[in-house]
Write a protein that holds these residues in place. Structure first.
Motif, PDB file in Angstrom:
ATOM      1  N   GLN A 200      -1.089  14.295   4.849  1.00 37.36           N
ATOM      2  CA  GLN A 200      -1.145  13.326   3.753  1.00 37.36           C
ATOM      3  C   GLN A 200      -1.696  12.014   4.316  1.00 37.36           C
ATOM      4  N   VAL A 201      -2.532  11.357   3.541  1.00 40.47           N
ATOM      5  CA  VAL A 201      -3.057  10.072   3.977  1.00 40.47           C
ATOM      6  C   VAL A 201      -2.083   8.992   3.512  1.00 40.47           C
ATOM      7  N   ILE A 202      -1.648   8.134   4.426  1.00 40.27           N
ATOM      8  CA  ILE A 202      -0.641   7.132   4.078  1.00 40.27           C
ATOM      9  C   ILE A 202      -1.278   5.820   3.663  1.00 40.27           C
TER      10      ILE A 202
ATOM     11  N   ARG B 257       9.846   9.274   1.939  1.00 45.29           N
ATOM     12  CA  ARG B 257       9.521   8.218   2.905  1.00 45.29           C
ATOM     13  C   ARG B 257       8.003   8.004   2.973  1.00 45.29           C
ATOM     14  N   LEU B 258       7.252   9.116   2.979  1.00 50.79           N
ATOM     15  CA  LEU B 258       5.796   9.000   3.026  1.00 50.79           C
ATOM     16  C   LEU B 258       5.259   8.348   1.767  1.00 50.79           C
ATOM     17  N   ARG B 259       5.819   8.747   0.618  1.00 49.30           N
ATOM     18  CA  ARG B 259       5.399   8.186  -0.660  1.00 49.30           C
ATOM     19  C   ARG B 259       5.640   6.694  -0.679  1.00 49.30           C
ATOM     20  N   GLU B 260       6.812   6.308  -0.180  1.00 51.05           N
ATOM     21  CA  GLU B 260       7.166   4.886  -0.171  1.00 51.05           C
ATOM     22  C   GLU B 260       6.195   4.109   0.703  1.00 51.05           C
ATOM     23  N   ALA B 261       5.856   4.677   1.868  1.00 49.82           N
ATOM     24  CA  ALA B 261       4.912   3.995   2.760  1.00 49.82           C
ATOM     25  C   ALA B 261       3.556   3.852   2.087  1.00 49.82           C
TER      26      ALA B 261
ATOM     27  N   ARG C  46       3.721   1.225  -0.660  1.00 49.32           N
ATOM     28  CA  ARG C  46       3.781  -0.094  -0.052  1.00 49.32           C
ATOM     29  C   ARG C  46       2.401  -0.551   0.372  1.00 49.32           C
ATOM     30  N   ALA C  47       1.632   0.367   0.974  1.00 47.40           N
ATOM     31  CA  ALA C  47       0.283   0.028   1.428  1.00 47.40           C
ATOM     32  C   ALA C  47      -0.584  -0.364   0.241  1.00 47.40           C
TER      33      ALA C  47
ATOM     34  N   LEU D 181      -3.186  -4.586  -3.032  1.00 52.39           N
ATOM     35  CA  LEU D 181      -3.338  -5.249  -4.326  1.00 52.39           C
ATOM     36  C   LEU D 181      -2.990  -6.729  -4.225  1.00 52.39           C
ATOM     37  N   ASN D 182      -1.908  -7.013  -3.488  1.00 54.47           N
ATOM     38  CA  ASN D 182      -1.471  -8.392  -3.304  1.00 54.47           C
ATOM     39  C   ASN D 182      -2.565  -9.242  -2.666  1.00 54.47           C
ATOM     40  N   SER D 183      -3.191  -8.725  -1.616  1.00 53.13           N
ATOM     41  CA  SER D 183      -4.223  -9.528  -0.951  1.00 53.13           C
ATOM     42  C   SER D 183      -5.441  -9.685  -1.841  1.00 53.13           C
ATOM     43  N   ARG D 184      -5.764  -8.649  -2.604  1.00 51.67           N
ATOM     44  CA  ARG D 184      -6.913  -8.767  -3.506  1.00 51.67           C
ATOM     45  C   ARG D 184      -6.660  -9.813  -4.581  1.00 51.67           C
ATOM     46  N   VAL D 185      -5.440  -9.813  -5.124  1.00 54.55           N
ATOM     47  CA  VAL D 185      -5.100 -10.795  -6.163  1.00 54.55           C
ATOM     48  C   VAL D 185      -5.105 -12.210  -5.585  1.00 54.55           C
TER      49      VAL D 185
END
Lengths: 163, 218
Positions: free
Chosen positions: B57-59, B163-167, B170-171, B176-180
């Protein structure tokens, strides 16, 4: 896969482990073989880096290195044969011990998720605050710019005797 | 395993091959960083007739997709997928030898990715290594333990996926935060530039153009 020669003895692999706060948990140099253990102090992403800094290596060997990495975490680090021998446990006892380890791992994972959720909630709340303040600020900037424009143009036209 | 990110970094252009040798027939889970335009390969020695499975899975990174292919010891490609976000693949080894699987990020020019994979070879070993040779009937207690063990394994597995989904989420959120943030700053700058040039433009409409090259009358 191509054939690899056995590694020369002068190869030094530098290993360092970083914890989620980017602090070094372990930073050591090993020969061609080595093993290390560490216990994580805080939950989160840990980084394990294997580094080979050797000009001699690049010159004499095509630049290809095959590394055997065997990493075990959590309950996999327990050696059941050792446990059985030391404490003279029966097979049933061992099985139950393994179940206890599994449950402990589940508990740790749940604790980790709880911390993540808490962290996420804090981040969401701070983002919410920031968005609110930024919107207000931007509206104020817009209004102030509009007022400045009007005043500037008004004085300009008055000077030009057009108004 | 999992939750630990080994990053293979080298000072000079070295190709680091991580050999996961299964001394215990279990396999490995690894989360590693795949730089852009790079390929990372892993090798495993598998006996004939043993079933193995790979899921990945790509995180973090880009569009969260990666190319993956797997080759048997004879060089035949037994699995090949492009731009997959996650996938699972099982295979029975027909040939004994070293199997190779690679993750490629060569299609991406600037986003480096973090990829998680879980490579399992064979079945789970018995609790004591010498137990495999003994054939005894299990008592009720022992069968209950085995059942609970299997159920707990399912729980641990689904926790790992959470755990993987959460990571991954989060990414995405941080991206999105930095783009905004960048957009907000950019928009404010644009606001200033536009209002300033509006005023300048209007002023220029009402300013007489001075003739170029005034002659001085003596």
């Amino acid at each position: 896969m191509e054939k690899y020669q056995p590694s020369p003895q002068w190869i030094n692999l530098f290993v360092f482990v970083k914890d989620p706060e980017n602090k070094n948990l372990l930073a050591r140099q090993y020969g061609p073989r080595g093993s290390f253990t560490f216990t994580s102090q805080s939950p989160g992403e840990h980084e394990v880096c294997l580094h080979l800094k050797s000009i001699r290596f690049a010159l004499f060997y095509d630049g290809k290195l095959a590394i055997h990495l065997d990493m075990q975490l959590g309950e996999h680090t327990n050696d059941h044969t050792e446990l059985a021998a030391n404490d003279k446990l029966t097979l049933l006892h061992l099985r139950i011990q393994r179940l206890v380890e599994q449950v402990e791992k589940i508990q740790k994972e749940q604790e980790y998720q709880r911390r993540r959720e808490e962290h996420f909630r804090q981040t969401s709340e701070s983002t919410n605050q920031r968005v609110l303040w930024w919107s207000i600020l931007q509206t104020l900037i817009l209004v102030a710019t509009g007022i400045w424009q009007m005043q500037h143009l008004k004085s300009f036209f008055k000077a030009k005797k057009l108004v | 395993m999992g939750g630990v990110v080994p990053r293979s970094v080298s000072a000079l252009p070295l190709l680091l091959l991580l050999l996961l040798q299964a001394e215990r027939p279990r396999g490995a889970e690894l989360t590693f960083e795949l730089p852009d335009n790079a390929k990372q390969c892993f090798h495993e020695e598998v006996e004939q007739g043993v079933k193995f499975s790979l899921d990945y899975q790509v995180i973090t990174g880009g569009h969260y997709d990666v190319d993956c292919f797997m080759k048997d010891p004879l060089g035949n490609t037994i699995y090949s997928e492009t731009k997959k976000q996650y996938d699972s693949f099982t295979h029975k080894a027909e040939v004994k030898g070293v199997y190779q699987f690679c993750f490629s990020n060569e299609f991406s020019t600037f986003s480096h990715k973090t990829v998680y994979f879980d490579f399992q070879v064979g079945d789970e070993p018995p609790i004591l290594p010498d137990m495999g040779n003994r054939v005894t009937a299990l008592t009720q207690m022992e069968s209950a333990c085995v059942t609970i063990h299997e159920a707990l394994k399912t729980v641990i597995d689904s926790q790992k996926h959470y755990r993987l989904r959460e990571a991954q989420d989060r990414a995405r959120a941080e991206d999105l935060n930095s783009r905004v943030s960048y957009w907000s700053i950019g928009e404010t700058i644009a606001l200033f530039v536009v209002s300033f040039s509006q005023v300048l433009l209007l002023k220029s409409f009402f300013t007489e153009k001075r003739p170029i090259g005034r002659t001085v009358h003596s």
